[in-house]
Design an enzyme around this catalytic site. Sequence first.
Site, PDB file in Angstrom:
ATOM      1  N   GLU A   1       7.025 -10.153  11.932  1.00 59.99           N
ATOM      2  CA  GLU A   1       6.102 -10.427  13.029  1.00 59.99           C
ATOM      3  C   GLU A   1       4.657 -10.153  12.608  1.00 59.99           C
ATOM      4  O   GLU A   1       3.747 -10.943  12.887  1.00 59.99           O
ATOM      5  CB  GLU A   1       6.487  -9.548  14.222  1.00 59.99           C
ATOM      6  CG  GLU A   1       5.585  -9.655  15.432  1.00 59.99           C
ATOM      7  CD  GLU A   1       6.003  -8.656  16.496  1.00 59.99           C
ATOM      8  OE1 GLU A   1       5.294  -7.640  16.675  1.00 59.99           O
ATOM      9  OE2 GLU A   1       7.049  -8.870  17.135  1.00 59.99           O
TER      10      GLU A   1
ATOM     11  N   TYR B   1       3.558  10.015  -0.434  1.00 58.93           N
ATOM     12  CA  TYR B   1       4.596   9.527   0.476  1.00 58.93           C
ATOM     13  C   TYR B   1       6.002   9.797  -0.050  1.00 58.93           C
ATOM     14  O   TYR B   1       6.975   9.669   0.675  1.00 58.93           O
ATOM     15  CB  TYR B   1       4.437   8.026   0.723  1.00 58.93           C
ATOM     16  CG  TYR B   1       3.085   7.597   1.241  1.00 58.93           C
ATOM     17  CD1 TYR B   1       2.143   8.524   1.710  1.00 58.93           C
ATOM     18  CD2 TYR B   1       2.716   6.257   1.256  1.00 58.93           C
ATOM     19  CE1 TYR B   1       0.899   8.118   2.170  1.00 58.93           C
ATOM     20  CE2 TYR B   1       1.480   5.846   1.717  1.00 58.93           C
ATOM     21  CZ  TYR B   1       0.575   6.780   2.171  1.00 58.93           C
ATOM     22  OH  TYR B   1      -0.654   6.368   2.618  1.00 58.93           O
TER      23      TYR B   1
ATOM     24  N   ASP C   1       0.849  -1.191   0.000  1.00 59.60           N
ATOM     25  CA  ASP C   1       0.000   0.000   0.000  1.00 59.60           C
ATOM     26  C   ASP C   1       0.882   1.237   0.000  1.00 59.60           C
ATOM     27  O   ASP C   1       1.751   1.396   0.859  1.00 59.60           O
ATOM     28  CB  ASP C   1      -0.894  -0.005   1.246  1.00 59.60           C
ATOM     29  CG  ASP C   1      -1.838   1.186   1.281  1.00 59.60           C
ATOM     30  OD1 ASP C   1      -2.925   1.091   0.704  1.00 59.60           O
ATOM     31  OD2 ASP C   1      -1.471   2.227   1.880  1.00 59.60           O
TER      32      ASP C   1
ATOM     33  N   PHE D   1       9.004  -0.283   8.704  1.00 60.73           N
ATOM     34  CA  PHE D   1      10.230  -0.436   7.930  1.00 60.73           C
ATOM     35  C   PHE D   1      11.241  -1.271   8.719  1.00 60.73           C
ATOM     36  O   PHE D   1      12.384  -1.409   8.325  1.00 60.73           O
ATOM     37  CB  PHE D   1      10.828   0.931   7.589  1.00 60.73           C
ATOM     38  CG  PHE D   1      10.083   1.680   6.501  1.00 60.73           C
ATOM     39  CD1 PHE D   1       9.038   1.085   5.813  1.00 60.73           C
ATOM     40  CD2 PHE D   1      10.434   2.969   6.171  1.00 60.73           C
ATOM     41  CE1 PHE D   1       8.346   1.762   4.819  1.00 60.73           C
ATOM     42  CE2 PHE D   1       9.756   3.667   5.171  1.00 60.73           C
ATOM     43  CZ  PHE D   1       8.716   3.064   4.494  1.00 60.73           C
ATOM     44  N   ASN D   2      10.803  -1.805   9.866  1.00 60.37           N
ATOM     45  CA  ASN D   2      11.653  -2.646  10.696  1.00 60.37           C
ATOM     46  C   ASN D   2      11.478  -4.103  10.269  1.00 60.37           C
ATOM     47  O   ASN D   2      10.369  -4.650  10.373  1.00 60.37           O
ATOM     48  CB  ASN D   2      11.244  -2.471  12.168  1.00 60.37           C
ATOM     49  CG  ASN D   2      12.076  -3.305  13.110  1.00 60.37           C
ATOM     50  OD1 ASN D   2      12.176  -4.518  12.958  1.00 60.37           O
ATOM     51  ND2 ASN D   2      12.668  -2.673  14.114  1.00 60.37           N
TER      52      ASN D   2
ATOM     53  N   TYR E   1      -6.648   1.065   7.664  1.00 61.44           N
ATOM     54  CA  TYR E   1      -5.367   1.725   7.914  1.00 61.44           C
ATOM     55  C   TYR E   1      -5.214   1.932   9.417  1.00 61.44           C
ATOM     56  O   TYR E   1      -6.182   1.832  10.178  1.00 61.44           O
ATOM     57  CB  TYR E   1      -5.240   3.039   7.141  1.00 61.44           C
ATOM     58  CG  TYR E   1      -6.142   4.185   7.542  1.00 61.44           C
ATOM     59  CD1 TYR E   1      -5.922   4.894   8.723  1.00 61.44           C
ATOM     60  CD2 TYR E   1      -7.174   4.601   6.713  1.00 61.44           C
ATOM     61  CE1 TYR E   1      -6.732   5.964   9.074  1.00 61.44           C
ATOM     62  CE2 TYR E   1      -7.985   5.672   7.052  1.00 61.44           C
ATOM     63  CZ  TYR E   1      -7.763   6.354   8.245  1.00 61.44           C
ATOM     64  OH  TYR E   1      -8.559   7.416   8.593  1.00 61.44           O
ATOM     65  N   SER E   2      -4.000   2.170   9.849  1.00 61.95           N
ATOM     66  CA  SER E   2      -3.693   2.288  11.286  1.00 61.95           C
ATOM     67  C   SER E   2      -4.289   1.117  12.077  1.00 61.95           C
ATOM     68  O   SER E   2      -4.898   1.322  13.128  1.00 61.95           O
ATOM     69  CB  SER E   2      -4.210   3.614  11.846  1.00 61.95           C
ATOM     70  OG  SER E   2      -3.604   4.705  11.212  1.00 61.95           O
TER      71      SER E   2
END
Length: 285
Positions: free
Chosen positions: A241, A58, A53, A234-235, A178-179
């Site tokens: 996870e 962005y 997405d 971005f981790n 979203y969120s």
Amino acid sequence: MNLSAANHLIRLNDGNSIPIIGLGTYSEPKSTTKGACLAAVKAAIDMGYRHIDGAYLYRNEHEVGAAIREQIEQGKVRREDIFYCGKLWATHHVPHLVRPALERTLKALELDYIDLYIIEMPMALKPGDVFYPKDENGRWLYHTSNLCATWEVECHPYFTQPKLLKFCRQHDILIVAYSPLGTSRNPEWVNLSSPPLLKDAYLNSLAKKYNKTAAQVVLRFNIQRGVAVIPKSFNPERIKENFQIFDFSLTEEEMENVEGLNRNVRFVQLLMWSDHPEYPFHDEY
């Protein structure tokens, strides 16, 4: 609903399908390291994500496209395996600006097509190429568009959207949340007085029971009721996870209990535009 890491497509009412979990790619351009988005998208595809997405707003679609193309060139996926959702920003709602905006997204991605193109928010700003137009006094420059109910919605255990979900089910419409994990605590557009979702005691008790994290429980809750989710990270560890939600399920009682956590708390309130004549969050959803 039989979902797995290898097969988690949801059928849309037009016959197409969308993966029920995707990677959100929003980031603050000024504080995001160059290449971070590219690395995140590549990692996500390696881990099994097939839904990405993004948005021209962005300012990282060039990295998203580069990541997708690299994975295709390496034979890890085919273009048709990837579902990319792009967004039309608020300064391009005027009909004659829509196609050029889409073409800019395609040019940035260096892809021939995208799978879904939606309106980012149903409030229009002054048409043009300035993302956040203001006048000489610093006041927002608004425009009108009349585009209510045409975009992704916030949805999580503190904001379960029961009426909207019921309506969408009746009309065979898929909700994309979203969120879905709450959101970052950015004071510019988030109500910081809202309680942090992932610290909820009940969610953490379920996490302990299933040897999962509260975030995984929250994502599982939504996909188990047929709501697609696009958690942003971005981790690499969190990306991995967030995808590991297909090896457990919540009981009926647990689903009801999580639904009972609803507080009608909207994290993303966009209060800087609350005086816009089309501000959508005065209405009930």
